[in-house]
Design a protein around this motif. Structure first.
Motif, PDB file in Angstrom:
ATOM      1  N   UNK A 151       0.901  -1.243  -0.138  1.00  0.00           N
ATOM      2  CA  UNK A 151       0.007  -0.085   0.044  1.00  0.00           C
ATOM      3  C   UNK A 151       0.806   1.075   0.023  1.00  0.00           C
ATOM      4  N   UNK A 152       2.223   1.093   0.437  1.00  0.00           N
ATOM      5  CA  UNK A 152       3.017   2.422   0.709  1.00  0.00           C
ATOM      6  C   UNK A 152       3.997   2.456  -0.392  1.00  0.00           C
ATOM      7  N   UNK A 153       4.360   1.414  -1.141  1.00  0.00           N
ATOM      8  CA  UNK A 153       5.376   1.448  -2.229  1.00  0.00           C
ATOM      9  C   UNK A 153       4.970   2.433  -3.374  1.00  0.00           C
ATOM     10  N   UNK A 154       5.963   2.877  -4.055  1.00  0.00           N
ATOM     11  CA  UNK A 154       5.596   3.649  -5.429  1.00  0.00           C
ATOM     12  C   UNK A 154       5.738   2.804  -6.519  1.00  0.00           C
ATOM     13  N   UNK A 155       7.158   2.397  -6.517  1.00  0.00           N
ATOM     14  CA  UNK A 155       7.382   1.519  -7.602  1.00  0.00           C
ATOM     15  C   UNK A 155       8.081   0.070  -7.153  1.00  0.00           C
ATOM     16  N   UNK A 156       8.190  -0.968  -8.046  1.00  0.00           N
ATOM     17  CA  UNK A 156       8.978  -2.152  -7.757  1.00  0.00           C
ATOM     18  C   UNK A 156       9.997  -2.285  -8.638  1.00  0.00           C
ATOM     19  N   UNK A 190      -1.434   4.664  -8.204  1.00  0.00           N
ATOM     20  CA  UNK A 190      -2.553   4.524  -9.007  1.00  0.00           C
ATOM     21  C   UNK A 190      -3.143   3.307  -8.702  1.00  0.00           C
ATOM     22  N   UNK A 191      -4.583   3.444  -8.026  1.00  0.00           N
ATOM     23  CA  UNK A 191      -5.211   2.355  -7.484  1.00  0.00           C
ATOM     24  C   UNK A 191      -6.034   1.533  -8.394  1.00  0.00           C
ATOM     25  N   UNK A 192      -6.085   2.076  -9.678  1.00  0.00           N
ATOM     26  CA  UNK A 192      -6.992   1.453 -10.724  1.00  0.00           C
ATOM     27  C   UNK A 192      -8.497   1.885 -10.513  1.00  0.00           C
ATOM     28  N   UNK A 248      -9.912   8.515 -10.529  1.00  0.00           N
ATOM     29  CA  UNK A 248      -9.888   9.442  -9.393  1.00  0.00           C
ATOM     30  C   UNK A 248     -10.943  10.737  -9.765  1.00  0.00           C
ATOM     31  N   UNK A 249     -11.988  10.954  -9.101  1.00  0.00           N
ATOM     32  CA  UNK A 249     -12.703  12.342  -9.334  1.00  0.00           C
ATOM     33  C   UNK A 249     -12.133  13.390  -8.298  1.00  0.00           C
ATOM     34  N   UNK A 250     -12.367  14.548  -8.916  1.00  0.00           N
ATOM     35  CA  UNK A 250     -12.293  15.762  -7.955  1.00  0.00           C
ATOM     36  C   UNK A 250     -11.175  16.033  -7.223  1.00  0.00           C
ATOM     37  N   UNK A 251     -11.207  16.898  -6.398  1.00  0.00           N
ATOM     38  CA  UNK A 251      -9.808  17.503  -5.219  1.00  0.00           C
ATOM     39  C   UNK A 251      -8.890  18.317  -6.241  1.00  0.00           C
ATOM     40  N   UNK A 252      -8.533  19.440  -5.512  1.00  0.00           N
ATOM     41  CA  UNK A 252      -7.599  20.335  -6.180  1.00  0.00           C
ATOM     42  C   UNK A 252      -6.210  19.669  -5.693  1.00  0.00           C
ATOM     43  N   UNK A 253      -6.195  19.300  -4.582  1.00  0.00           N
ATOM     44  CA  UNK A 253      -4.844  19.132  -4.159  1.00  0.00           C
ATOM     45  C   UNK A 253      -4.860  17.632  -3.294  1.00  0.00           C
ATOM     46  N   UNK A 254      -4.875  16.571  -4.344  1.00  0.00           N
ATOM     47  CA  UNK A 254      -5.196  15.571  -3.633  1.00  0.00           C
ATOM     48  C   UNK A 254      -3.863  14.677  -2.976  1.00  0.00           C
ATOM     49  N   UNK A 255      -4.076  14.046  -2.126  1.00  0.00           N
ATOM     50  CA  UNK A 255      -3.183  13.380  -1.187  1.00  0.00           C
ATOM     51  C   UNK A 255      -2.952  11.842  -1.988  1.00  0.00           C
ATOM     52  N   UNK A 256      -1.522  11.710  -2.360  1.00  0.00           N
ATOM     53  CA  UNK A 256      -1.383  10.282  -3.256  1.00  0.00           C
ATOM     54  C   UNK A 256      -1.757   9.291  -2.275  1.00  0.00           C
ATOM     55  N   UNK A 257      -2.420   8.108  -2.707  1.00  0.00           N
ATOM     56  CA  UNK A 257      -2.930   7.074  -2.241  1.00  0.00           C
ATOM     57  C   UNK A 257      -1.886   6.379  -1.373  1.00  0.00           C
ATOM     58  N   UNK A 283     -12.666  14.764   9.139  1.00  0.00           N
ATOM     59  CA  UNK A 283     -13.300  15.847   8.913  1.00  0.00           C
ATOM     60  C   UNK A 283     -13.135  16.860   7.565  1.00  0.00           C
ATOM     61  N   UNK A 284     -11.829  16.489   7.092  1.00  0.00           N
ATOM     62  CA  UNK A 284     -11.683  17.122   5.847  1.00  0.00           C
ATOM     63  C   UNK A 284     -11.431  16.041   4.717  1.00  0.00           C
ATOM     64  N   UNK A 285     -12.458  15.218   4.697  1.00  0.00           N
ATOM     65  CA  UNK A 285     -12.023  14.006   3.542  1.00  0.00           C
ATOM     66  C   UNK A 285     -11.883  14.380   2.209  1.00  0.00           C
ATOM     67  N   UNK A 286     -12.160  15.617   1.608  1.00  0.00           N
ATOM     68  CA  UNK A 286     -11.924  15.736   0.367  1.00  0.00           C
ATOM     69  C   UNK A 286     -12.571  14.671  -0.633  1.00  0.00           C
ATOM     70  N   UNK A 287     -11.823  14.022  -1.668  1.00  0.00           N
ATOM     71  CA  UNK A 287     -12.150  13.325  -2.549  1.00  0.00           C
ATOM     72  C   UNK A 287     -12.263  11.843  -2.054  1.00  0.00           C
ATOM     73  N   UNK A 288     -11.749  11.672  -0.521  1.00  0.00           N
ATOM     74  CA  UNK A 288     -12.202  10.386  -0.052  1.00  0.00           C
ATOM     75  C   UNK A 288     -10.565   9.297   0.076  1.00  0.00           C
ATOM     76  N   UNK A 289      -9.539   9.922  -0.609  1.00  0.00           N
ATOM     77  CA  UNK A 289      -8.503   9.184  -0.495  1.00  0.00           C
ATOM     78  C   UNK A 289      -8.047   8.367   0.791  1.00  0.00           C
ATOM     79  N   UNK A 290      -7.968   9.136   2.076  1.00  0.00           N
ATOM     80  CA  UNK A 290      -8.051   8.282   3.065  1.00  0.00           C
ATOM     81  C   UNK A 290      -9.098   7.425   3.434  1.00  0.00           C
TER      82      UNK A 290
END
Length: 757
Positions: A98-103, A207-209, A212-221, A245-252
């Motif tokens: 869940x935390x790696x970027x690349x292998x 990129x979880x597949x 993604x909808x919305x959010x101006x400044x999304x947090x990477x998954x 309480x600041x869920x934005x586009x629900x990444x967390x």
């Protein structure tokens, strides 16, 4: 085939966490740990079979995760974690981390102090074992200080070495495809040391597949997943509630639900990066996917009923995006969503849990100073309503973290892209704070009392004029006191506070104190609630820089100007939709438009066009590049009882429209209020009013009827009208005549009446 451990449910024993994944027998002689032997080839041996890259600060989190997944030889470095195993081990990490970027599968490491050495080093890899001429490739480079050349040159040289070798051995060369290549080659540069690897992940494991909808400044998954693991959620999901309480586009929220339900983060991803690799094992990959599907089904069935995850946000647009993302992640049935302002937030469940959140911190959505009240309110809400909870707050601005007013138990450095952040662990006392109690450092200074009295005095002074003019929107204060470098505007019960950019001679500490003072005393001084006060900070923009949208709350109110009404939005933009200092210009347009055709250039929300309609204009054309503002203008027409279908709203880059000759009509009255500088995506070139105003006005002249009038305005303070370049025009400076009483002490507008001869 070995099953992947349930890494997100509980932490395995130390013995289990170091159990290696079984290695398949190698088809040819290999060096240690299954790595192709490099002996006799003048190349440095590699200590790990694979490397997983990771955001800075998350290395140890990924190392723990890999051990829980059963990887052997896990070793954390800077931005990377190495591990040992066979292809199955790498595939499991691609699917389950869940935390790696690349292998990355390292192929070779060597030193190159020149382009020629780089080329020869790359050629020593047997590339025909990895891709053929019928495949596509892409090369990426990371790192710096390489004597072999800058990254873009290294990419080209590496590509040349690969395709040259394949052409020599196979007679043809593979093509390059930077978007969806069959094989991605990764080049890491650390001074003269070069590491060549295959990227098995593809476009990135964050990129979880799901689209993604919305959010101006999304947090990477993957960073969101790291934050959740640091909070301990992966071990407590069945025991505690989680709230954002600041869920934005629900990444967390998506990541939290997937952790709790044992859903592999790569399950919905389209393919993987190794599918075009000649050594790819599709049967192995498919078996791993089937295992992950079975586990996801079991998780939803066995764990979903007791799951407690909730989120809220003040933005309607963000909530819409959050719902779509939860649906696409197939976890919408397990997450509660609600639209709430922070001031209205309460614990979603009776027992204490984890608040994990990523509030805005100004790096992309405006100035951090605008968010000081929000962070102070967050601290109040935590103290007063969330006893015994633990808050985990990701913050990218130290000054904002201090405003929470609660002492963190830990501060963990993380990087959200290039932004250095701190993840604050804030345990909340089991005794709620008294409602309305504030720390001493938050009490206003003695200067604030004088500021409050000045506001009230100005309001009394303007009272009769406001009533006579029929205004519910006007300026109350504009830098009347040197130490309070801001303006205060009244919008029918809403207050817009705008701090001007800080002069160099004023320290940041003093400016922040004055701003905090102002925001604290304004509600009581003007008789409004703190939530009705909106703060914006106007900064000097660098050349080419644009003011971005600040929020997405879509909360509007109607204000009146005599018998005219206008929609305004105090939250979402730097400007509100109505320029208050244009009030007398709108009156002038109304008085002169009866029976005339009126042209409004850079029309914005079309307030001047509405004034022309009220004055009886027979035809009105409003030109602006923004569909959003033209739609706003249509609603302003409807609000005043005018049918917008009778009038022309034209979306165009005004400069290009003028260059093409406009609409070939002649207008007796034209209003042009260009920005000082503009470079939006739809414009062909940037616009600078000082440089380009003569060219622009001469093009407008061609659309002016004989004897017609051009009303030209700008708010650029040092603007100088080039009269000599205009030629024999009648030019009248009307700035004083069109400056309203509430702007008389500090006029912001310069205006001219122009008539070509």
């Amino acid at each position: 085939m070995k099953k992947t451990p349930r890494s997100d449910r509980r932490r395995p024993s130390r013995k289990a966490s170091h159990t290696p994944v079984s290695e398949a027998p190698a088809p040819r002689a290999r060096g240690s740990h299954g790595q192709p032997s490099l002996a006799g080839r003048g190349l440095e041996p590699l200590s790990s079979d694979f490397f997983a890259t990771v955001p800075k600060g998350v290395e140890q989190v990924l190392a723990d995760e890999l051990r829980e997944l059963g990887m052997a030889g896990v070793e954390a470095g800077r931005g990377v974690v190495g591990f040992r195993g066979d292809v199955e081990a790498a595939y499991r990490v691609c699917l389950w981390s869940r935390t790696a970027t690349r292998v990355l599968k390292p192929l070779v490491r060597f030193e190159a102090t020149s382009a020629e050495q780089l080329y020869e080093g790359v050629r020593k890899v047997r590339w025909t074992e990895h891709l053929g001429p019928d495949r596509t490739l892409a090369v990426e480079a990371a790192g710096r200080n390489a004597p072999a050349g800058p990254p873009h040159f290294v990419i080209l040289k590496t590509k040349d070495a690969v395709v040259d070798q394949i052409r020599e051995r196979r007679g043809e060369r593979p093509n390059v495809d930077t978007e969806r290549p069959d094989v991605r080659i990764h080049v890491h540069l650390a001074g003269p040391q070069v590491t060549i690897s295959l990227d098995l992940a593809g476009r990135g494991l964050h990129r979880r597949g799901i689209q993604r909808a919305g959010a101006q400044a999304p947090l990477k998954e993957n960073l969101a997943a790291a934050v959740l693991r640091l909070s301990g959620w992966h071990e407590k999901a069945t025991e505690l509630p989680l709230y954002d309480p600041f869920c934005g586009s629900a990444t967390l929220l998506v990541e939290a639900a997937w952790m709790a339900l044992d859903v592999a983060p790569g399950l919905l991803r389209e393919g993987m990066g190794a599918e075009g690799w000649l050594q790819h094992d599709p049967r192995l990959w498919r078996s791993l996917l089937l295992e992950a599907e079975d586990r996801a089904g079991a998780g939803r069935r066995d764990l979903g009923s007791g799951l407690r995850i909730a989120g809220s946000d003040a933005s309607a647009g963000s909530l819409q995006a959050a719902r779509r993302n939860l649906q696409r992640a197939r976890v919408d049935a397990f997450v509660r969503l609600e639209r709430l302002e922070l001031r209205d937030v309460d614990p979603p469940w009776a027992d204490a849990g984890l608040m994990v959140t990523n509030p805005p911190y100004g790096a992309r959505l405006g100035d951090p100073a605008e968010l000081l009240p929000l962070y102070e309110l967050l601290g109040d809400v935590l103290k007063q309503r969330f006893p015994s909870w633990t808050a985990w707050v990701l913050c990218g601005e130290p000054s904002l973290a201090k405003r929470i007013g609660l002492r963190p138990a830990s501060r963990i450095p993380l990087f959200n892209g290039p932004i250095e952040c701190r993840l604050l662990e804030i345990p909340i006392s089991d005794r709620p704070a008294t409602l309305g109690s504030k720390p001493g450092w938050r009490k206003p200074s003695t200067d604030a009392e004088a500021f409050a009295r000045k506001l009230q005095k100005n309001r009394r002074k303007l009272g009769k004029w406001i009533k006579r003019e029929g205004l519910t929107c006007y300026r109350l204060y504009d830098c009347d006191m040197r130490q309070f470098n801001l303006s205060v505007d009244w919008y029918d019960g809403g207050v817009r506070v705008e701090e001007y950019y800080r002069p160099k001679k004023v320290s940041a500490v003093d400016a922040e104190q004055r701003l905090r003072d102002a925001v604290q005393v304004i509600p009581e001084a003007l008789g409004v609630s703190p939530e009705d006060v909106v703060l914006r900070v106007r900064k000097k923009q660098a050349p080419g820089q644009q003011h971005e949208r600040r929020d997405d709350r879509r909360e509007e109110r109607v204000v009146t100007e005599g018998d005219l009404k206008f929609w305004v939005n105090l939250e979402d933009y730097l400007d509100t939709g109505l320029f208050l200092d244009d009030r007398l210009l709108r009156r002038r347009i109304r008085e002169r438009s009866s029976g005339q055709a009126f042209l409004n250039l850079f029309a914005y929300s079309c307030a001047a066009s509405v004034a022309a309609a009220a004055g009886g204009a027979r035809a009105i054309t409003s030109v602006d590049l923004s569909n959003t503002y033209l739609a706003w203008g249509r609603r302003n027409f409807k609000l005043n009882g005018f049918d917008p279908e009778r009038y022309d709203f034209h979306r165009a880059d005004v400069l290009q429209w003028l260059e093409r000759g406009g609409d070939r009509k002649r207008y007796p009255l034209i209003f042009v209020a260009p920005p000082s500088y503009s470079r939006s995506k739809g414009m062909r070139k940037e616009f600078d009013i000082q440089r380009d105003h003569v060219w622009m006005l001469k093009r407008i002249r061609d659309l002016t009827a004989p004897g017609g009038e051009i009303l030209f305005t700008t708010n650029l303070r040092d603007f100088e009208l080039d009269r000599s370049a205009l030629g024999p025009w009648r030019v009248e400076n009307i700035t004083e005549a069109v400056t309203p009483l509430d702007f008389a002490n500090r006029p912001r507008l310069k205006a001219w009446s122009l008539s070509p001869r």
